[in-house]
Scaffold this motif. Structure first.
Motif: not given
Lengths: 303, 669
Positions: B315, B317, B319, B341, B343, B345, B365, B367, B369, B397, B399, B401-402
């Motif tokens: 993962k 990040y 920022d 921000l 993220n 994966n 799964r 995830f 964002y 936001m 996302r 994988n949601r």
């Protein structure tokens, strides 16, 4: 074997380090220096108790140690008018009743500390400045130990937090194992709620590294924001959860199968038809690895 | 137990210090406080000692400090030798350097005297001897404790040596060991077992920068390594001897962060600008062998059909945070802010065919964002010491994988009015409104309106009052009302998800400084919350309403007597929580009357007498009581119907404790 011998020697080692420092140059801890006391004479005539306390403070000693010769007037400004007409209106003072604003009071402190502490660099961006909090609202300048008593100093304004940290499920704040400043920087940050990380998850991973994965199978809200399920300051529900289980889970997962069943009192140990989806930890009876599963198999975060 | 004695061995050092320095008064200050504690406790609940040690024992604290000119150091120790001992050494020289070294033990006791039929609780492979345990009886089961201890130690050193340049280095280790409860199994058989906890997190942080009145430039890095000595937990089926299942435990992982920060102060219009950016990479890797999946009887097709036998987790990040704050005029201030921000994966995608010949993957799964936050604030000082503050945040936001909730947009408005024109009163009134909308561009069917991402409207009002009734009497009062309305209606017409939340809370405190340095202070809090949800059992709608209220208050009185030689302190705290859960279909569903109900009482009285300036004696008494009930634990059954083998975790929270203690404090100065 995991190395753990440090547990045996570390406390003694810390004490030994302290003892080593005893061999350093001797001074007068909490004792006034003659030169500094002399500079306070005029103020001392009326403010004897305050001047005596300040003489004992680290603030005073640090100043003297750096070769500064000033005294009260370096912070409080010219006292001539104040001598003629005593009162808060004729002197630069600190606190709620001061004639100066919180910004002016803070600026007086930052005139020395802005260039000496990187921790204060973001004061202008923080919520405390915005809400007219001054340095002396938390720091005691005239006392021998300038240690902000946490959490009491914070709870004086953040009353709701006092109730939260005393709830049955809480971080060990009242036990003295976690302090407000472990998570928050009261001097200002760019992050939300002045936490000491860019995001809440990054902050939480600092102590809960076992939750950061990456896991083969993640729980999306867990990765997005710990606060979706947890109330960091405390909760009446176990595990700092914002709602009871199964309700917390069903508010996202009551889609089909056993997820959307109404789990009522009949499912308790004492109910007419005990259900292992309700009693004890309810959903977590099966979906116990709710923060992520390392398993290669799709097992609904159960293993 | 050995470490306790070693810690106590350090104590004579302070006596030595006093003797050695007694002939010539010095700047040394040291003190030690030691005594004994007697504890009479009913219930044996771990809850009493959830984060502390409260047993009949020798107790104490110690401290030593020294200062000369601008340099000072201090060492303090609490509860040396006990399971919650801690030591802290700090030192600093203003404008030059500062340092701290620390050691802290924090217990977390979950449940004492739990029960299991496994013969080796605490091991990573749980087994029993002979035939499967009989359901309905705990005969022959053995007892153990669910408890972990977190030991954290390390240090930090920061120096600038009187220059604008500074650097710092910090390192610490968090060592956690013990057991905590976990329930494993399947729909028909689930077994509550102790998960072995034995892991270490090592952190190393470095920071360097340049600081002056106008600038700060800083670069920093953090290396963090998590190592778990238990990769898996294997347990023998409670219904089939010799059949084993495996759960994967938290994998070893590494986190590396590189960050930079820039602050510019004293810009035109009294402005300050700050910019920070960071890049963090978290990685884990483990294999089917690490998890011992060859011993897992749950899916025989798994290993033969997996596309890979190792998982490489990654993962990242990224920022970026920025803020510009200005004092535009004497009366007007403003602030603009932005946060980015992201993220990502890039972990391994696993595929396999399950025992029902269905292809499975973890791709859904992994995830990710991206979050953007644009913020603007204005503050305007009105006449009569009134300040109006307005704020607006626009949050997006995005996302992956949601799919049901790929994109959400928030509009957050804030208005605040504060007045302090009266010498005896400061008043604040604040209103916040949040409007959240989600876009279902992917067209994925929304099965439940997830409360964290679904459309919602939140309105919150806060009122804060600070009364300074007299020079020696302050009162604070806060009231908050919050209401959130969700939109749980689905395309099908059914309503599934949280519908509405309301909460009302009042918090108050006071401080009364009495003559002769006596004081009385207290606090109170009252919270009422109501969360309503709408669901459908198949196609039959039903509603559930969880209501709770919590009431707490506390008082502390302090009274110095005998020319400040005798100090009396008495405190009392009380907390009561009630909850219930009701269903909207009367008759067919049975309401739940006890939801996390509890009473908590605490009384403490202590008297401290100064025999002379160096010697003091404290005599104290502490009473604590906690009564907890929740229907989910009432009538606890270790082998309840439904195929469960429970161990008693969290089942016993009640306790009543009487504690008496005496402490002798001696100061070396």
């Amino acid at each position: 074997m995991k190395p753990r011998n440090y547990r045996r020697w570390l406390p003694a080692a810390l004490a030994a380090i302290a003892a080593a420092f005893l061999s350093g140059p001797q001074g007068g801890f909490l004792q006034p220096s003659v030169a500094q006391a002399a500079s306070h004479e005029i103020c001392r005539d009326c403010h004897e108790e305050v001047a005596a306390a300040f003489d004992q403070s680290f603030h005073s000693r640090a100043w003297k140690g750096l070769g500064q010769t000033g005294g009260c007037t370096d912070c409080h400004g010219d006292a001539e008018a104040h001598q003629n007409e005593p009162g808060r209106a004729t002197i630069f003072s600190f606190g709620r009743k001061a004639a100066q604003s919180a910004d002016e009071q803070t600026a007086r402190c930052l005139s020395c500390h802005a260039s000496s502490s990187s921790n204060l660099a973001m004061w202008d961006m923080g919520a405390h400045k915005k809400n007219d909090v001054a340095c002396t609202d938390c720091h005691r300048i005239h006392t021998s130990r300038n240690v902000v008593a946490q959490p009491e100093a914070c709870l004086g304004c953040h009353r709701e937090v006092r109730t939260q940290i005393n709830k049955q499920s809480h971080h060990p704040i009242v036990e003295g194992k976690v302090s407000c400043s472990d998570c928050h920087n009261p001097h200002g940050t760019l992050s939300d709620h002045m936490i000491k990380a860019d995001t809440l998850n990054e902050l939480c991973y600092g102590c809960h590294a076992e939750k950061r994965g990456p896991f083969a199978r993640m729980h999306q809200p867990v990765e997005e924001n710990c606060a979706i399920c947890h109330a960091a300051h405390g909760s009446r529900y176990d595990k700092l959860l914002t709602q009871r289980v199964p309700n917390l889970c069903q508010d996202c997962h009551a889609d089909s199968g056993h997820h959307d069943n109404p789990y009522d009192a009949t499912g308790a140990f004492t109910g007419s038809s005990p259900s292992n989806r309700f009693y004890a930890r309810s959903c977590l009876n099966c979906h116990s690895l709710i923060h992520g599963s390392a398993h290669f198999e799709k097992v609904g975060l159960t293993r | 137990m050995k470490k306790r004695y070693i810690a106590l061995l350090a104590l004579p050092m302070f006596v030595f210090a006093d003797n050695a320095l007694a002939a010539e008064p010095t700047g040394l200050e040291a003190w030690a406080e030691f005594g004994g504690r007697l504890v009479d406790e009913n219930g044996g609940s771990a809850k009493l000692q959830e984060y502390r040690t409260l047993e009949t024992n020798i107790i104490g604290e110690l401290g030593i400090g020294h200062a000369w000119d601008a340099y000072a150091f201090e060492l303090t120790g609490r509860n040396p030798g006990l399971d919650d001992q801690s030591f802290l050494l700090t030192g600093k020289k203003f404008g030059q350097f500062k340092y701290s070294f620390y050691y802290d033990d924090t217990p977390h006791n979950y449940t004492f005297d739990a029960l299991t039929f496994y013969t080796n609780p605490g091991a990573d492979t749980l087994s029993y001897s002979g035939a499967p345990p009989a359901n309905g009886s705990e005969t022959g089961w053995s007892r153990f404790d669910y408890a972990i201890k977190r030991t954290k130690f390390g240090g930090e050193f920061e120096a600038s040596l009187g220059t604008p340049f500074y650097f710092s280095i910090g390192a610490n280790r968090l060592d956690t060991e013990g057991t905590k409860p976990v329930i494993l199994g399947n729909f028909t058989n689930r077994t509550e077992v102790p998960e072995p906890i034995d892991h270490i997190t090592d952190n190393l942080s470095l920071k360097a920068g340049y600081l002056c009145d106008d600038y700060l430039v800083e670069i920093s890095g953090l290396l963090s390594s998590f190592e778990n000595w238990n990769k898996y937990l294997m347990w023998e089926s409670p219904t089939s001897a010799g059949t084993n299942y495996v759960a994967g435990l938290a994998p070893d992982n590494d986190s590396r962060k590189l960050a930079a920060k820039f602050v510019r102060r004293n810009l035109p219009l009294n402005s300050s600008f700050a910019l920070s950016g960071s890049y963090t990479k978290m990685e884990s890797d483990y294999s089917t062998t690490d998890l011992n999946l060859a011993s897992d009887s749950s899916n025989s097709a798994l290993l033969s059909t997996l596309n890979r036998t190792s998982f490489d987790g990654e993962k990242t990040y990224t920022d970026v945070l920025a803020s510009l704050s200005s004092q535009l005029t004497a009366a007007l201030d403003g602030k603009l802010s932005y946060k980015y921000l992201a993220n990502e994966n890039d972990s391994s995608v696993l595929t396999y065919v399950n025992s029902s010949s269905t292809a499975e993957t973890n791709a859904d799964r992994l995830f990710e964002y991206t979050k953007n936050v644009f913020g603007a604030e204005l503050g305007y000082r009105l006449p009569v010491q009134t300040k109006l503050s307005l704020g607006y945040d626009y949050v997006t936001m995005d996302r992956d994988n949601r799919p049901e909730f790929e994109d959400t947009t928030d509009h957050i408005f804030l208005a605040k009015l504060k007045n302090s024109t009266l010498e005896f009163l400061t008043a604040q009134l604040q209103y916040k409104h949040l409007a959240r909308d989600f876009d279902n561009d992917s067209g994925t069917t929304v099965a439940v309106a997830d409360y964290d991402a679904a459309d919602k409207r939140l309105d919150e009002i806060k009122l804060g009052l600070e009364f300074f009734a007299a020079d020696n009497f302050d009162i604070g009062l806060d009231y908050t009302h919050s209401k959130t309305e969700y939109d749980p209606e689905l395309a099908s017409g059914l309503e599934r998800g949280r519908d509405e939340e309301t909460s009302n809370a009042v918090y108050a405190d006071f401080l009364w400084r009495l003559p002769l340095k006596a004081s009385l202070n207290g606090f109170a809090g009252y919270e009422v919350q109501d969360a309503e949800a709408l669901h459908a059992n198949g196609s039959t709608p039903y509603g559930q309403d969880v209501e709770s209220d919590l009431w707490t208050y506390g008082l502390v009185g302090k009274l110095p007597l005998m020319d400040d030689k005798l100090h009396l302190e008495v405190s009392w705290e009380y907390q009561k929580s009630d909850g219930e859960s009701n269903f909207s279909i009367d008759g067919s569903l049975e309401n739940i009357a006890t939801v996390a109900d509890y009473d908590k009482k605490k009384f403490e009285a202590k008297a401290t007498y100064a025999v002379n300036p160096k010697l003091g004696v404290t005599l104290g008494y502490l009473y604590e009581q906690f009564d907890y009930s929740d229907l989910q634990y009432e009538g606890y059954d270790y082998t309840a119907s439904g195929g469960s083998y429970l161990s008693g975790a969290y089942a016993d929270n009640n306790y009543e404790a009487n504690v008496g203690y005496v402490l002798f404090r001696y100061g070396f100065y």
